[in-house]
Design an enzyme around this catalytic site. Structure first.
Site: not given
Length: 594
Positions: A151, A380, A418
């Site tokens: 990422s 989270t 996402k």
């Protein structure tokens, strides 16, 4: 080296690394361990060899080095999938990769490991963005998906993101189950990837899945006929990642004129030469994009992180300077846009739900109270956001949006993760519509504050590379006055002059608001995570501090709310000072700050 158990771990590592075929032997990793042994660097060998790499918030991620605690060629998950997913061999697995060092090789090794066990593999050809993997898992009804990426981590890192058969990142018990399966299958048996291309079990459905992804993405477009006439100029940066061709095609599908790329960052480059950290949130990461925006007179700058699942944006102010939006500000803008589109559909609001992580702003929750839709918070990470959305959908809700403050946004039902490309397009269409109405994104945000209340966030982190120091800091927070116990912790009672009204510790499983059991509604976190709520005189603050699942950081998420914006800003500044100086003891503990 006198520790025989450590010596045994070193010997086993060197044996397995050497056992690879010559073409796959990594001289650098083997020499790295041998050099540590020769220097008798026991401390570094302990870090590399003693712990096993574990699944964090976003899967397996770490430095590309030799050692059991690092990312390298000796990690896999095939056995767990075969044992736990029905018809895994025929349903197959999806494998994709980005442009980082070793990503292509690890993708092929992952595919080879599954093929060797008779499992069908859909190996994406070339560089793909992360959202295409969960999308493909859902469309192909695959048993699981693997994306090789780190990422937005530094260039020396790489990792796996693992998606389960529901096309959402794995959660418990699968994370622990895969970790256990890794430990039970430590000796790899498959190194040869030469036969993959000819194997009937290895299929290339990349073009088909990419076209299907863009068709699904296009359903988020609501004003294609108007987008082409927008006078706005957009600059886009992929931060040396893979997003440029995907966002370029998305712009075409939505009817927009092409964006202006940041040329120096447009092509994939695993060295990330123009940025210290390839994360749009980091200071300086958007400097080249903003400079490009100045040069071409752009209205907005768009940015995706290297694997294109995160999104950030900046807006040119009337005086020519730039305003970068926080993750929570973008979350509020997106929630408002999704809400208005849902209202226009005529569907009942009591069947609408949105999801956000518990460390994100409470503004969407305030919006939900005012408008009459359902808001749900979760732990989270998109593994929790995606699974929470699936649970709500199973209960009859429509869940068109979910987000976390770390610039991650989920839209629609096709990708429960996402998606930086989707976020880029929703934002572009939003601001184009606002421009036609004589507004800007910043101006619209102020309208939302006036309607739902003023919220200001101040999120950041401390760098702590020593886990023992991190544990000591959190132990002190739980025993603030020296009278605490594990069963009855004692936390700070004030925060920046405000009385602490609630403490929720998702490490211990404690919530002061839920007497007499004190059991929290949310599940416990895998790392340290404590939330403090404080209030006085109509001004409130929420502070959550937690350890990162992927980086050596103690993160904090801070939000103030109230009637007076200046008072809220001053309060947040006091909280940050007290957090650093008194709670974290940053100087004493040698913590780094951004």
């Amino acid at each position: 080296m006198t520790d025989s158990s450590l010596q045994a771990l070193v010997d086993e590592w060197l044996r397995l690394d050497k056992a690879k075929p010559y073409a796959l032997q990594n001289e650098e990793t083997r020499k790295g361990i041998q050099n540590l042994v020769e220097r008798n660097d026991v401390q570094e060998l302990e870090r590399r060899m003693r712990p096993r790499i574990e699944f964090g918030t976003a899967g397996l991620r770490g430095r590309m080095e030799a050692g059991w605690s690092r990312m390298n060629d000796l990690i896999g998950l095939c056995s767990y999938v075969l044992e736990n997913v029905h018809d895994a061999r025929t349903r197959g697995v999806v494998v994709g990769h980005d442009h980082r060092h070793h990503s292509d090789r690890w993708a092929q090794l992952t595919a080879a490991a599954f093929v060797a066990k008779g499992v069908k593999v859909y190996l994406h050809n070339g560089l793909v963005h992360t959202p295409l993997v969960p999308f493909s898992v859902k469309r192909l009804n695959a048993a699981c998906g693997v994306m090789i990426t780190a990422s937005h981590n530094p260039k020396d890192d790489n990792g796996y993101k693992v998606y389960w058969e529901n096309a959402v990142q794995i959660i418990s018990p699968h994370d622990q189950g895969i970790s256990a399966a890794i430990k039970a299958n430590l000796e790899p048996t498959t190194w040869d990837v030469s036969a993959l291309a000819a194997s009937p079990l290895c299929a290339d459905r990349t073009a088909e899945m990419t076209e299907a992804y863009f068709a699904a993405l296009s359903t988020l477009c609501s004003a294609r006929a108007l987008n082409g006439s927008s006078p706005l100029t957009f600059v886009n940066t992929s931060l040396h990642g893979v997003s440029d061709p995907f966002v370029r095609e998305a712009f075409r599908r939505f009817g927009f004129a092409p964006f202006v790329p940041v040329a120096a960052q447009q092509q994939p480059d695993p060295e990330f030469p123009t940025v210290r950290f390839p994360n749009p949130e980091e200071a300086g990461a958007l400097d080249l994009a903003l400079a490009t925006g100045d040069r071409v007179g752009a209205s907005y700058v768009l940015a995706q992180d290297p694997d294109s699942d995160r999104f950030s944006a900046a807006e040119r102010r009337p005086d020519g300077t730039w305003a970068s939006f926080t993750g929570d500000q973008l979350g509020a803008l997106f929630a408002s846009a999704v809400l208005q589109q849902y209202k226009a559909s005529g569907r009942p609001l009591d069947k609408l739900a949105m999801v956000a992580s518990t460390v994100s702003s409470k503004m969407v929750e305030a919006m939900a109270r005012a408008e009459g839709f359902t808001f749900v918070e979760c732990l989270t990470g998109f593994k929790f956001i995606g699974n929470t959305a699936l649970g709500l959908a199973a209960d009859g809700y429509t869940v068109p949006f979910g987000y976390e403050e770390a610039i991650g946004y989920m839209f629609g039902e096709e990708v429960r993760d996402k998606d930086g490309v989707a976020a880029s397009m929703v934002f572009a269409e939003l601001v184009a519509g606002l421009q036609r109405a004589g507004q800007t994104a910043s101006g619209h945000l102020q309208e939302l504050y006036a309607r739902y209340g003023y919220f200001q966030t101040g999120n950041s982190y401390f760098v702590c590379t020593d886990p023992a120091t991190t544990d000591r800091i959190f132990a002190r927070l739980r025993n603030w006055d020296g009278q605490g116990t594990p069963a009855r912790p004692r936390y700070p009672r004030t925060l920046a002059g405000l009385a602490v009204t609630r403490v929720r510790d998702l490490t211990l499983g404690y919530d002061s608001a839920n007497a007499p059991t004190y059991a929290p509604a949310l599940p416990c976190s895998s790392g340290h995570m404590i939330t403090f709520c404080a209030e006085a005189g109509g001004t409130a603050v929420t502070l959550t501090t937690r350890t990162s699942g992927t980086e050596p950081k103690i993160k904090y998420y801070l939000e103030g709310s109230g009637r007076d914006a200046d008072a809220v800003a001053a309060l947040l500044a006091r909280v940050v000072r007290e957090l650093a100086d008194e709670w974290m003891e940053a100087g004493k503990n040698g913590l780094g700050v951004p």
